[in-house]
Design a protein around this motif. Structure first.
Motif, PDB file in Angstrom:
ATOM      1  N   GLU A 171       0.819  -1.209   0.000  1.00 59.48           N
ATOM      2  CA  GLU A 171       0.000   0.000   0.000  1.00 59.48           C
ATOM      3  C   GLU A 171       0.854   1.261   0.000  1.00 59.48           C
ATOM      4  O   GLU A 171       0.542   2.243  -0.691  1.00 59.48           O
ATOM      5  CB  GLU A 171      -0.927  -0.008   1.210  1.00 59.48           C
ATOM      6  CG  GLU A 171      -2.012  -1.055   1.147  1.00 59.48           C
ATOM      7  CD  GLU A 171      -2.761  -1.226   2.445  1.00 59.48           C
ATOM      8  OE1 GLU A 171      -3.894  -1.732   2.396  1.00 59.48           O
ATOM      9  OE2 GLU A 171      -2.221  -0.853   3.509  1.00 59.48           O
ATOM     10  N   ALA A 172       1.943   1.237   0.739  1.00 60.27           N
ATOM     11  CA  ALA A 172       2.833   2.405   0.782  1.00 60.27           C
ATOM     12  C   ALA A 172       3.487   2.644  -0.579  1.00 60.27           C
ATOM     13  O   ALA A 172       3.519   3.780  -1.071  1.00 60.27           O
ATOM     14  CB  ALA A 172       3.895   2.213   1.858  1.00 60.27           C
ATOM     15  N   PHE A 173       3.996   1.563  -1.206  1.00 64.72           N
ATOM     16  CA  PHE A 173       4.602   1.716  -2.532  1.00 64.72           C
ATOM     17  C   PHE A 173       3.561   2.143  -3.562  1.00 64.72           C
ATOM     18  O   PHE A 173       3.843   2.954  -4.449  1.00 64.72           O
ATOM     19  CB  PHE A 173       5.283   0.417  -2.974  1.00 64.72           C
ATOM     20  CG  PHE A 173       6.658   0.249  -2.414  1.00 64.72           C
ATOM     21  CD1 PHE A 173       7.684   1.108  -2.764  1.00 64.72           C
ATOM     22  CD2 PHE A 173       6.937  -0.785  -1.532  1.00 64.72           C
ATOM     23  CE1 PHE A 173       8.960   0.960  -2.249  1.00 64.72           C
ATOM     24  CE2 PHE A 173       8.209  -0.950  -1.005  1.00 64.72           C
ATOM     25  CZ  PHE A 173       9.223  -0.071  -1.363  1.00 64.72           C
ATOM     26  N   SER A 174       2.356   1.620  -3.442  1.00 64.19           N
ATOM     27  CA  SER A 174       1.291   2.008  -4.370  1.00 64.19           C
ATOM     28  C   SER A 174       0.953   3.487  -4.226  1.00 64.19           C
ATOM     29  O   SER A 174       0.762   4.191  -5.220  1.00 64.19           O
ATOM     30  CB  SER A 174       0.037   1.175  -4.121  1.00 64.19           C
ATOM     31  OG  SER A 174       0.293  -0.176  -4.362  1.00 64.19           O
ATOM     32  N   LEU A 175       0.877   3.961  -3.001  1.00 65.04           N
ATOM     33  CA  LEU A 175       0.584   5.370  -2.754  1.00 65.04           C
ATOM     34  C   LEU A 175       1.662   6.260  -3.353  1.00 65.04           C
ATOM     35  O   LEU A 175       1.363   7.244  -4.045  1.00 65.04           O
ATOM     36  CB  LEU A 175       0.452   5.625  -1.253  1.00 65.04           C
ATOM     37  CG  LEU A 175       0.159   7.055  -0.830  1.00 65.04           C
ATOM     38  CD1 LEU A 175      -1.178   7.517  -1.388  1.00 65.04           C
ATOM     39  CD2 LEU A 175       0.177   7.168   0.676  1.00 65.04           C
ATOM     40  N   TRP A 176       2.918   5.931  -3.102  1.00 71.16           N
ATOM     41  CA  TRP A 176       4.017   6.713  -3.670  1.00 71.16           C
ATOM     42  C   TRP A 176       4.020   6.634  -5.193  1.00 71.16           C
ATOM     43  O   TRP A 176       4.295   7.624  -5.874  1.00 71.16           O
ATOM     44  CB  TRP A 176       5.362   6.280  -3.100  1.00 71.16           C
ATOM     45  CG  TRP A 176       5.561   6.766  -1.691  1.00 71.16           C
ATOM     46  CD1 TRP A 176       5.572   6.020  -0.556  1.00 71.16           C
ATOM     47  CD2 TRP A 176       5.735   8.120  -1.279  1.00 71.16           C
ATOM     48  NE1 TRP A 176       5.749   6.830   0.542  1.00 71.16           N
ATOM     49  CE2 TRP A 176       5.855   8.124   0.131  1.00 71.16           C
ATOM     50  CE3 TRP A 176       5.798   9.336  -1.950  1.00 71.16           C
ATOM     51  CZ2 TRP A 176       6.034   9.283   0.863  1.00 71.16           C
ATOM     52  CZ3 TRP A 176       5.980  10.494  -1.214  1.00 71.16           C
ATOM     53  CH2 TRP A 176       6.094  10.461   0.170  1.00 71.16           C
ATOM     54  N   GLY A 177       3.694   5.468  -5.741  1.00 74.16           N
ATOM     55  CA  GLY A 177       3.636   5.320  -7.195  1.00 74.16           C
ATOM     56  C   GLY A 177       2.572   6.199  -7.819  1.00 74.16           C
ATOM     57  O   GLY A 177       2.801   6.846  -8.850  1.00 74.16           O
ATOM     58  N   VAL A 178       1.407   6.236  -7.190  1.00 73.25           N
ATOM     59  CA  VAL A 178       0.327   7.085  -7.693  1.00 73.25           C
ATOM     60  C   VAL A 178       0.734   8.548  -7.632  1.00 73.25           C
ATOM     61  O   VAL A 178       0.480   9.320  -8.570  1.00 73.25           O
ATOM     62  CB  VAL A 178      -0.973   6.832  -6.900  1.00 73.25           C
ATOM     63  CG1 VAL A 178      -2.004   7.900  -7.174  1.00 73.25           C
ATOM     64  CG2 VAL A 178      -1.522   5.451  -7.217  1.00 73.25           C
TER      65      VAL A 178
ATOM     66  N   VAL B  77       3.254   9.272 -10.464  1.00 71.86           N
ATOM     67  CA  VAL B  77       2.598   9.325 -11.772  1.00 71.86           C
ATOM     68  C   VAL B  77       1.796  10.612 -11.911  1.00 71.86           C
ATOM     69  O   VAL B  77       1.778  11.229 -12.988  1.00 71.86           O
ATOM     70  CB  VAL B  77       1.717   8.079 -11.980  1.00 71.86           C
ATOM     71  CG1 VAL B  77       0.825   8.227 -13.197  1.00 71.86           C
ATOM     72  CG2 VAL B  77       2.579   6.832 -12.100  1.00 71.86           C
ATOM     73  N   ALA B  78       1.137  11.053 -10.852  1.00 71.45           N
ATOM     74  CA  ALA B  78       0.376  12.304 -10.896  1.00 71.45           C
ATOM     75  C   ALA B  78       1.288  13.495 -11.160  1.00 71.45           C
ATOM     76  O   ALA B  78       0.965  14.369 -11.975  1.00 71.45           O
ATOM     77  CB  ALA B  78      -0.388  12.492  -9.598  1.00 71.45           C
ATOM     78  N   VAL B  79       2.422  13.543 -10.499  1.00 69.38           N
ATOM     79  CA  VAL B  79       3.367  14.650 -10.701  1.00 69.38           C
ATOM     80  C   VAL B  79       3.927  14.612 -12.120  1.00 69.38           C
ATOM     81  O   VAL B  79       4.040  15.649 -12.784  1.00 69.38           O
ATOM     82  CB  VAL B  79       4.488  14.612  -9.640  1.00 69.38           C
ATOM     83  CG1 VAL B  79       5.605  15.575  -9.987  1.00 69.38           C
ATOM     84  CG2 VAL B  79       3.921  14.929  -8.266  1.00 69.38           C
ATOM     85  N   LEU B  80       4.252  13.420 -12.612  1.00 68.92           N
ATOM     86  CA  LEU B  80       4.744  13.304 -13.991  1.00 68.92           C
ATOM     87  C   LEU B  80       3.677  13.748 -14.990  1.00 68.92           C
ATOM     88  O   LEU B  80       3.993  14.387 -16.002  1.00 68.92           O
ATOM     89  CB  LEU B  80       5.183  11.873 -14.282  1.00 68.92           C
ATOM     90  CG  LEU B  80       6.457  11.408 -13.588  1.00 68.92           C
ATOM     91  CD1 LEU B  80       6.701   9.925 -13.867  1.00 68.92           C
ATOM     92  CD2 LEU B  80       7.641  12.238 -14.022  1.00 68.92           C
ATOM     93  N   GLY B  81       2.422  13.447 -14.724  1.00 70.22           N
ATOM     94  CA  GLY B  81       1.339  13.894 -15.590  1.00 70.22           C
ATOM     95  C   GLY B  81       1.221  15.403 -15.620  1.00 70.22           C
ATOM     96  O   GLY B  81       0.989  15.997 -16.674  1.00 70.22           O
ATOM     97  N   LEU B  82       1.376  16.041 -14.474  1.00 64.46           N
ATOM     98  CA  LEU B  82       1.328  17.504 -14.423  1.00 64.46           C
ATOM     99  C   LEU B  82       2.503  18.126 -15.171  1.00 64.46           C
ATOM    100  O   LEU B  82       2.345  19.130 -15.874  1.00 64.46           O
ATOM    101  CB  LEU B  82       1.304  17.984 -12.981  1.00 64.46           C
ATOM    102  CG  LEU B  82       0.008  17.706 -12.220  1.00 64.46           C
ATOM    103  CD1 LEU B  82       0.189  18.056 -10.745  1.00 64.46           C
ATOM    104  CD2 LEU B  82      -1.140  18.479 -12.822  1.00 64.46           C
TER     105      LEU B  82
END
Length: 61
Positions: A11-18, A21-26
């Motif tokens: 869950e921690a790795f998934s949260l950081w991954g999301v 990805v959000a920052v890269l999208g921005l």
């Protein structure tokens, strides 16, 4: 840092991954915005939609 949330490792790795990805999208959105705004706007003749619109209306009526 997130110990108080009682997350599993997955869950921690998934949260950081999301978040990554959000920052890269921005960042990609800002890149595309800059590219579109820097693009050539074309010739004045190309923007003559008023004349062509009137000609099209005459043909269709």
């Amino acid at each position: 840092m997130l110990q108080h949330l009682n997350l599993t490792t997955f869950e921690a790795f998934s949260l950081w991954g999301v978040l990554v990805v959000a920052v890269l999208g921005l960042i990609y959105a800002l890149f595309l915005r800059r590219q579109v705004l820097a693009a050539d706007k074309g010739h004045r003749q190309d923007a003559g939609s008023v004349g062509s619109d009137q000609a099209g209306r005459r043909c269709l009526s």
